[in-house]
Design a protein around this motif. Sequence first.
Motif, PDB file in Angstrom:
ATOM      1  N   GLU A  59       0.894  -0.858   0.209  1.00 42.73           N
ATOM      2  CA  GLU A  59       0.018   0.059  -0.082  1.00 42.73           C
ATOM      3  C   GLU A  59       1.243   1.194  -0.164  1.00 42.73           C
ATOM      4  O   GLU A  59       1.523   0.941   0.063  1.00 42.73           O
ATOM      5  CB  GLU A  59      -1.258  -0.070   1.077  1.00 42.73           C
ATOM      6  CG  GLU A  59      -2.360  -1.323   1.368  1.00 42.73           C
ATOM      7  CD  GLU A  59      -3.385  -0.322   0.400  1.00 42.73           C
ATOM      8  OE1 GLU A  59      -3.456   0.820   0.032  1.00 42.73           O
ATOM      9  OE2 GLU A  59      -3.908  -1.386  -0.311  1.00 42.73           O
ATOM     10  N   ALA A  65      -3.741   2.706   4.135  1.00 43.35           N
ATOM     11  CA  ALA A  65      -3.169   1.508   4.565  1.00 43.35           C
ATOM     12  C   ALA A  65      -3.473   0.879   5.257  1.00 43.35           C
ATOM     13  O   ALA A  65      -3.888   0.044   6.242  1.00 43.35           O
ATOM     14  CB  ALA A  65      -1.600   1.868   4.395  1.00 43.35           C
ATOM     15  N   ARG A  66      -3.520   1.628   6.879  1.00 44.17           N
ATOM     16  CA  ARG A  66      -3.886   1.943   7.903  1.00 44.17           C
ATOM     17  C   ARG A  66      -4.966   0.032   8.119  1.00 44.17           C
ATOM     18  O   ARG A  66      -4.851  -0.508   8.663  1.00 44.17           O
ATOM     19  CB  ARG A  66      -3.221   2.607   9.234  1.00 44.17           C
ATOM     20  CG  ARG A  66      -3.978   2.529  10.510  1.00 44.17           C
ATOM     21  CD  ARG A  66      -4.579   3.589  11.086  1.00 44.17           C
ATOM     22  NE  ARG A  66      -5.860   4.291  10.522  1.00 44.17           N
ATOM     23  CZ  ARG A  66      -6.223   5.089  10.627  1.00 44.17           C
ATOM     24  NH1 ARG A  66      -5.839   6.055  11.017  1.00 44.17           N
ATOM     25  NH2 ARG A  66      -7.692   5.772  10.228  1.00 44.17           N
ATOM     26  N   LYS A  68      -6.681  -0.757   5.599  1.00 41.04           N
ATOM     27  CA  LYS A  68      -6.612  -2.132   5.100  1.00 41.04           C
ATOM     28  C   LYS A  68      -5.662  -3.061   6.051  1.00 41.04           C
ATOM     29  O   LYS A  68      -6.556  -4.287   6.632  1.00 41.04           O
ATOM     30  CB  LYS A  68      -5.609  -2.406   4.035  1.00 41.04           C
ATOM     31  CG  LYS A  68      -6.616  -1.564   2.787  1.00 41.04           C
ATOM     32  CD  LYS A  68      -6.200  -1.305   1.524  1.00 41.04           C
ATOM     33  CE  LYS A  68      -7.627  -0.706   0.347  1.00 41.04           C
ATOM     34  NZ  LYS A  68      -6.531  -0.034  -0.566  1.00 41.04           N
ATOM     35  N   ALA A  69      -4.782  -2.825   6.864  1.00 40.62           N
ATOM     36  CA  ALA A  69      -3.971  -3.582   7.238  1.00 40.62           C
ATOM     37  C   ALA A  69      -4.744  -4.215   9.102  1.00 40.62           C
ATOM     38  O   ALA A  69      -4.582  -5.701   9.751  1.00 40.62           O
ATOM     39  CB  ALA A  69      -2.323  -3.213   8.079  1.00 40.62           C
ATOM     40  N   PRO A  73      -5.171  -8.804   9.570  1.00 37.60           N
ATOM     41  CA  PRO A  73      -4.091  -8.455  10.667  1.00 37.60           C
ATOM     42  C   PRO A  73      -2.683  -9.778  10.214  1.00 37.60           C
ATOM     43  O   PRO A  73      -1.742  -9.521  10.232  1.00 37.60           O
ATOM     44  CB  PRO A  73      -4.017  -8.265  11.677  1.00 37.60           C
ATOM     45  CG  PRO A  73      -5.770  -8.921  11.511  1.00 37.60           C
ATOM     46  CD  PRO A  73      -5.886  -8.437  10.633  1.00 37.60           C
ATOM     47  N   THR A  76       0.900  -9.773   5.644  1.00 36.34           N
ATOM     48  CA  THR A  76       2.537  -9.121   5.727  1.00 36.34           C
ATOM     49  C   THR A  76       1.784  -7.816   4.689  1.00 36.34           C
ATOM     50  O   THR A  76       1.934  -7.882   4.074  1.00 36.34           O
ATOM     51  CB  THR A  76       3.694  -9.476   4.852  1.00 36.34           C
ATOM     52  OG1 THR A  76       3.745 -10.562   6.046  1.00 36.34           O
ATOM     53  CG2 THR A  76       5.046  -9.185   5.403  1.00 36.34           C
ATOM     54  N   TRP A  77       1.797  -6.557   5.917  1.00 40.70           N
ATOM     55  CA  TRP A  77       1.989  -5.490   5.193  1.00 40.70           C
ATOM     56  C   TRP A  77       3.067  -4.387   4.819  1.00 40.70           C
ATOM     57  O   TRP A  77       4.173  -4.211   5.843  1.00 40.70           O
ATOM     58  CB  TRP A  77       1.297  -3.889   5.748  1.00 40.70           C
ATOM     59  CG  TRP A  77      -0.244  -5.582   5.954  1.00 40.70           C
ATOM     60  CD1 TRP A  77      -1.009  -6.398   6.554  1.00 40.70           C
ATOM     61  CD2 TRP A  77      -1.755  -4.781   4.429  1.00 40.70           C
ATOM     62  NE1 TRP A  77      -2.367  -6.708   6.285  1.00 40.70           N
ATOM     63  CE2 TRP A  77      -2.308  -5.928   5.247  1.00 40.70           C
ATOM     64  CE3 TRP A  77      -1.564  -3.989   3.905  1.00 40.70           C
ATOM     65  CZ2 TRP A  77      -4.076  -5.644   4.595  1.00 40.70           C
ATOM     66  CZ3 TRP A  77      -2.704  -3.752   3.065  1.00 40.70           C
ATOM     67  CH2 TRP A  77      -3.750  -5.185   3.358  1.00 40.70           C
ATOM     68  N   TYR A  94       1.698  -0.450  11.748  1.00 37.77           N
ATOM     69  CA  TYR A  94       1.292  -1.428  11.167  1.00 37.77           C
ATOM     70  C   TYR A  94       2.139  -1.999  10.135  1.00 37.77           C
ATOM     71  O   TYR A  94       1.458  -3.255   9.147  1.00 37.77           O
ATOM     72  CB  TYR A  94      -0.635  -0.992  10.732  1.00 37.77           C
ATOM     73  CG  TYR A  94      -0.179  -0.160   9.399  1.00 37.77           C
ATOM     74  CD1 TYR A  94      -0.154  -0.214   8.282  1.00 37.77           C
ATOM     75  CD2 TYR A  94      -0.453   1.663  10.486  1.00 37.77           C
ATOM     76  CE1 TYR A  94      -0.352   0.854   7.304  1.00 37.77           C
ATOM     77  CE2 TYR A  94      -0.358   2.734   9.598  1.00 37.77           C
ATOM     78  CZ  TYR A  94      -0.322   2.251   7.766  1.00 37.77           C
ATOM     79  OH  TYR A  94      -0.450   3.464   6.981  1.00 37.77           O
ATOM     80  N   ALA A  95       2.885  -1.316   9.452  1.00 37.17           N
ATOM     81  CA  ALA A  95       3.652  -1.595   8.776  1.00 37.17           C
ATOM     82  C   ALA A  95       4.642  -2.768   9.142  1.00 37.17           C
ATOM     83  O   ALA A  95       5.042  -2.546   9.883  1.00 37.17           O
ATOM     84  CB  ALA A  95       4.075  -0.743   7.274  1.00 37.17           C
ATOM     85  N   ASP A  96       4.444  -3.955   8.166  1.00 37.76           N
ATOM     86  CA  ASP A  96       5.713  -4.400   8.554  1.00 37.76           C
ATOM     87  C   ASP A  96       6.918  -4.391   7.846  1.00 37.76           C
ATOM     88  O   ASP A  96       8.461  -4.389   8.586  1.00 37.76           O
ATOM     89  CB  ASP A  96       5.606  -6.513   7.983  1.00 37.76           C
ATOM     90  CG  ASP A  96       4.077  -6.808   8.845  1.00 37.76           C
ATOM     91  OD1 ASP A  96       4.223  -7.335   9.820  1.00 37.76           O
ATOM     92  OD2 ASP A  96       2.851  -7.116   8.343  1.00 37.76           O
TER      93      ASP A  96
END
Length: 222
Positions: A59, A65-66, A68-69, A73, A76-77, A94-96
């Motif tokens: 994203e 993006a937040r 959707k993540a 959960p 892998t974002w 939230y982003a991996d």
Amino acid sequence: MTEDDGLEGRLQQVRGRVADAARAAGRDPGEVVTIVVTKFQPLALIERLAALGVTDFGESRHPEARDKAAALPDATWHFVGQLQTNKARQVARYADVIHSVDRAVLVDALAPVPTSAFLEIDLTGGATGRGGAAPDDAEGLAQRILEAGLPLLGVMAVAPQGEEPARAFARLAAVGERVRRVAPGATAMSAGMSGDFEAAIAAGATHLRIGVAITGPRPPVR
Ligand SMILES: *Cc1c(COP(=O)(O)O)cnc(C)c1O
């Protein structure tokens, strides 16, 4: 049954092309991660892709993006878009993986939430202002990323318009080699989009960021 919109067929076709390109380059297809870039796409499409076995999503905009993540959960974002310094810490929650780390102030903003990072390189020579560090700054920034305690996976770039992608990706691979002098663990390379992922695989890409070739066209930007 709903009408087939071709999503599964496109996914299988891209998976096949990725595997073929890896084997043609003498590489193990299993070492290439395909991130499906779902920016602007509805959550329902992401859920269908997850049901088809997709685990990695990309994203480019916070807070889309937040949200959707938060809905998926377990996926892998990957945050692949330009990142404003004042949003860095929120995105890191939230982003991996963040693929667009390209300046020291951003490194410092991210550091309290140590998120895996790609160092984005500008291959255009500053022509677009789209983001990315100058190749000459790569080693210094890599050092800074390590000092800040962020796991550095490798280098990332978008191939410039109007240049043969293979040439651009070869330059990126060379920058990656220089980065490994200061960060030996930074062995990954995030490169390759819908139009050029085979060239990226040939140049050593480990993380492909593929949108429309799998999702179909993006809806108009709201
Ligand atoms: C949108 C985007 C992609 C995917 O592009 P497609 O042409 O849809 O495959 C990949 N990387 C970045 C940084 C993007 O913004």
